[in-house]
Design an enzyme around this catalytic site. Structure first.
Site, PDB file in Angstrom:
ATOM      1  CG  ASN A  22      -0.283  -0.009   2.537  1.00 39.79           C
ATOM      2  OD1 ASN A  22       0.791   0.577   2.716  1.00 39.79           O
ATOM      3  ND2 ASN A  22      -0.884  -0.686   3.503  1.00 39.79           N
ATOM      4  CD  GLU A  82       2.139  -2.477   3.437  1.00 43.50           C
ATOM      5  OE1 GLU A  82       1.668  -3.178   4.343  1.00 43.50           O
ATOM      6  OE2 GLU A  82       1.896  -2.668   2.221  1.00 43.50           O
ATOM      7  CG  ASP A 110      -6.540  -9.719   3.110  1.00 38.06           C
ATOM      8  OD1 ASP A 110      -5.300  -9.675   3.057  1.00 38.06           O
ATOM      9  OD2 ASP A 110      -7.179  -9.729   4.174  1.00 38.06           O
TER      10      ASP A 110
END
Length: 329
Positions: free
Chosen positions: A208, A211, A278
């Site tokens: 993301n 990150e 996810d």
């Protein structure tokens, strides 16, 4: 990239059915305690939640697997659970979702990761975590790798879901990456910054924005730095592509030898971002397994995320919801 036509989108969504994805990583149980609040506790300045119901969902790598299954694919899940009530509930939830369980039993010494969320009037009040985040003992890692070896030849994609709960380690990835290459199976990673160097040689990595900023030291809100961050991650990981999820700004796909592709956010209303990453990697991996290009897979993943963030809690997107989201976007 030319816009993805609805005819091509429908064809790709239909092709997701029956594609087999193997998911390896940190498995957890998301327990939701539902209730309502009408007063503050006299013991402390906290709300008193009157419990009206409970529900279980498989989280982490398990949520990737249930997302694959919800989109029509075949999902095989390899991970580790303890010999406890939460581990039993994880297995029951996987069976109910139609996910093939290849979980390793860690025995009573290692607890199953359990996240308990108390939700009142649609808002999360508090979360309590019970977990063991130490790296797996060698014996458990060996058993997990044996499960992957058995399942990989029949799989079209391998997803590593790293929640930094001890299952995904340098040792595990050193064994999985050559296996995937040997069988010609793309390996996709949902990463954690602390483990970033372990993913070198993966096919696709899906950080993301936060990150990606932590790994590169660049601010992705600045266009020039966003492009530089993409190039830096491709070089650092020696991978085929990096897909950065950027919340309200959509997604950015950095593919070796091609200009960046920026996919605008497709969500009409963001209700809960739990498990959105996810859904992204599940849809992306399944789309690649179905023959989509990296760019097409990014568009499908973006649409899947737009469906999931519009729901409360750990959620999934169905094929019909995916097609509807693609129509809107």
């Amino acid at each position: 990239m030319r816009p993805l036509s609805i005819a091509r989108a429908r064809k790709l969504v239909k092709a997701l059915a029956g594609r087999r994805v193997l998911i390896v990583g940190d498995v957890m149980l998301d327990e939701f305690v539902w209730g309502r609040v009408s007063r503050i506790s006299p013991e402390a300045p906290v709300p008193v939640v009157e419990v009206t119901g409970r529900s279980d969902h498989v989280g982490g790598a398990g949520n990737v697997a249930t997302n694959v299954r919800a989109l029509g694919g075949e999902a095989v899940l390899a991970g580790v659970v303890g010999r406890d009530a939460a581990g039993t509930r994880v297995r029951e939830a996987l069976t109910a979702a139609g996910v093939a369980d290849r979980l390793v039993d860690a025995g009573p010494a290692r607890r199953t990761t359990l996240k308990t969320r108390i939700v009142a009037h649609g808002q999360q009040v508090v979360r309590a975590d019970q977990e063991d985040t130490s790296e797996l003992p060698r014996a458990l890692e060996n058993e997990l790798v044996r499960a992957v070896r058995r399942e990989l030849p029949a799989s079209s994609a391998l997803v590593v879901s790293d929640y930094q709960k001890g299952v995904v380690s340098a040792g595990l990835l050193r064994r999985l990456l050559p296996l995937a290459r040997r069988h010609g199976v793309p390996l996709l990673v949902d990463p954690k910054p602390r483990h970033f160097r372990y993913y070198r040689g993966a096919s696709v990595v899906t950080p993301n924005q936060l990150e990606a900023e932590q790994v590169t030291g660049l601010r992705l809100s600045v266009p020039a730095e966003l492009a530089a961050a993409g190039r830096r991650m491709l070089s650092l990981l020696a991978c085929r592509a990096v897909l950065v999820t950027r919340g309200e700004h959509g997604m950015s796909l950095f593919e070796r030898g091609r200009p960046p592709l920026h996919v605008p956010a497709a969500a009409r209303e963001v209700f809960d971002v739990t498990g959105a990453g996810d859904s992204v990697i599940a849809a992306f991996a399944l789309a690649l397994a179905a023959g989509a290009t990296l760019a097409e897979a990014a568009v499908l993943a973006n649409a899947a995320a737009s469906v999931v963030v519009g729901k409360l809690g750990t959620a999934q997107a169905s094929p019909s919801e995916l097609v509807a989201a693609l129509r809107r976007s």
